[in-house]
Design an enzyme around this catalytic site. Structure first.
Site, PDB file in Angstrom:
ATOM      1  N   CYS A   1      -5.535  -3.357   2.102  1.00 25.89           N
ATOM      2  CA  CYS A   1      -5.385  -3.410   3.555  1.00 25.89           C
ATOM      3  C   CYS A   1      -6.706  -3.618   4.311  1.00 25.89           C
ATOM      4  O   CYS A   1      -7.243  -4.715   4.331  1.00 25.89           O
ATOM      5  CB  CYS A   1      -4.662  -2.160   4.035  1.00 25.89           C
ATOM      6  SG  CYS A   1      -3.960  -2.297   5.702  1.00 25.89           S
TER       7      CYS A   1
ATOM      8  N   GLU B   1       0.844  -1.196   0.000  1.00 27.13           N
ATOM      9  CA  GLU B   1       0.000   0.000   0.000  1.00 27.13           C
ATOM     10  C   GLU B   1       0.883   1.251   0.000  1.00 27.13           C
ATOM     11  O   GLU B   1       1.859   1.331   0.745  1.00 27.13           O
ATOM     12  CB  GLU B   1      -0.892  -0.018   1.244  1.00 27.13           C
ATOM     13  CG  GLU B   1      -1.830   1.169   1.385  1.00 27.13           C
ATOM     14  CD  GLU B   1      -2.754   1.028   2.598  1.00 27.13           C
ATOM     15  OE1 GLU B   1      -3.631   1.882   2.768  1.00 27.13           O
ATOM     16  OE2 GLU B   1      -2.589   0.051   3.370  1.00 27.13           O
TER      17      GLU B   1
ATOM     18  N   LYS C   1      -9.294   2.432  -2.603  1.00 25.42           N
ATOM     19  CA  LYS C   1      -9.643   1.845  -1.310  1.00 25.42           C
ATOM     20  C   LYS C   1     -11.018   2.319  -0.847  1.00 25.42           C
ATOM     21  O   LYS C   1     -11.277   3.519  -0.751  1.00 25.42           O
ATOM     22  CB  LYS C   1      -8.579   2.215  -0.288  1.00 25.42           C
ATOM     23  CG  LYS C   1      -8.673   1.480   1.046  1.00 25.42           C
ATOM     24  CD  LYS C   1      -7.469   1.830   1.923  1.00 25.42           C
ATOM     25  CE  LYS C   1      -7.433   1.015   3.208  1.00 25.42           C
ATOM     26  NZ  LYS C   1      -6.226   1.329   4.014  1.00 25.42           N
TER      27      LYS C   1
END
Length: 262
Positions: A144, A41, A110
Site C-alpha cells: 500500500c 493488505e 511494511k
C-alpha cells in the site's frame, strides 16, 4: 504470467471465513489460467479490526500460512496475501508469497506505516526490497503506502524486480493513487505493478477498490471497479524487455547527481 487480482475485504475478524474466500477465489483464478493470485493488505484477518489485529496475528510459518500453502498446492497456484505477522512482542503488517508447491517464497514487512491507526498497531519493517524468482520473472513485494514513495519502487527496479505485488488497503479520498500514481510508477521504473485493494466500508475507512495490473508502458492491463471482483491479466516478459529497450530510464540515470537525496 497470468495474474489474478482478488479485490475483496473478505470477512473482517474471521481467518476461517477469509481462508474460505481465498480458496474459492483460487479455484476461479486457476480456472481462468492464472498462475498467481494476489489478495489485498491484511486480507487474512481484516484491516480495521482494532485490538483483534494483535490477537489474530500469527508467525510467518503459523497455522494460517500452512492452510494457504495447502490450498496453493491443491489449486497449483502461487498466492500472495496480506496478514498481521507476530514476531515476539512485535506485530508487523506483512505480505507473504507462497509457491504452487506450498513453499514459503518471500515475506515482506511494511516499511512505511500510514497514519495513527497503523502506527498504533504495527512495528515498521526494515527491509525495503524483498523478492522471489517465479516462472522467469523476479517478483517483489511491498504494501500500500510503500508504493507512494518513489525511492521504494526505484530500489526494486534497481534490484531487478519485473513484477511488483502491492497488497493494498487504499481508502477514500486517495483513489488517485490507484488511478494515476500506480501506472506512473510502473512506467518510470519499467516494471509491472499489481495493486490489489480492499473494498467497501470497514470501521472508519471506506476502501475504494480500483485494483489494477499496470504495465511498463503505464497502461492498465486490467482494472477492477468499486465492488468485490476477481480480475485477470498477463505480465509478459517479452513486452517488458521491449519496453525497457525503448524507455531506458535505468540506463540513463546519473547517480553522481543524486547525493542530496540521501
Amino acid at each position: 504470467m497470468r495474474t489474478a487480482l482478488l479485490q475483496s475485504s473478505g470477512r473482517p475478524g474471521s481467518t476461517v471465513e477469509n481462508l474460505k474466500v481465498l480458496d474459492e477465489a483460487a479455484g476461479r483464478a486457476a480456472a481462468a489460467g492464472a498462475g498467481l493470485l494476489v489478495a489485498p493488505e491484511m486480507f487474512l484477518t481484516g484491516y480495521a479490526i482494532g485490538d483483534d489485529i494483535a490477537r489474530l496475528a500469527e508467525p510467518a510459518d503459523g497455522d494460517c500460512a500452512d492452510a494457504i500453502a495447502d490450498l496453493a498446492s491443491r489449486h497449483r497456484l502461487v498466492i500472495a496475501y496480506g496478514y498481521p505477522e507476530r514476531d515476539g512482542d512485535s506485530v508487523f503488517n506483512s505480505a507473504q508469497l507462497i509457491s504452487a508447491d506450498g513453499d514459503r517464497l518471500a515475506n515482506y514487512r511494511k516499511t512505511h506505516l500510514f497514519g495513527c491507526f497503523e502506527r498504533d498497531h504495527f512495528t515498521p519493517g526494515e527491509q525495503p526490497v524483498v523478492q522471489a524468482e517465479l516462472n522467469g520473472l523476479r517478483v517483489g513485494l511491498m504494501i500500500c503506502y510503500d508504493v507512494e514513495f518513489p525511492e521504494n519502487v526505484r530500489a526494486h527496479a534497481l534490484a531487478g524486480t519485473d513484477l511488483l505485488l502491492v497488497p493494498t488497503a487504499q481508502m477514500h479520498p486517495f483513489q488517485f493513487v490507484a488511478e494515476s500514481v500506480v501506472p506512473v510508477r510502473a512506467f518510470e521504473n519499467q516494471m509491472y505493478v499489481a495493486y490489489v485493494n480492499r473494498v467497501g466500508q470497514e470501521g472508519e475507512f471506506e476502501f475504494v477498490g480500483l485494483s489494477t495490473l499496470a504495465g511498463p508502458d503505464g497502461i492498465a492491463r486490467t482494472r477492477a471497479g468499486r465492488g468485490e471482483e476477481l480480475v485477470v491479466a498477463d505480465a509478459d516478459p517479452a513486452i517488458l524487455a521491449a519496453s525497457r529497450e525503448a524507455n531506458p530510464y535505468l540506463k540513463d540515470r546519473r547517480p553522481d547527481l543524486y547525493g542530496a537525496l540521501i
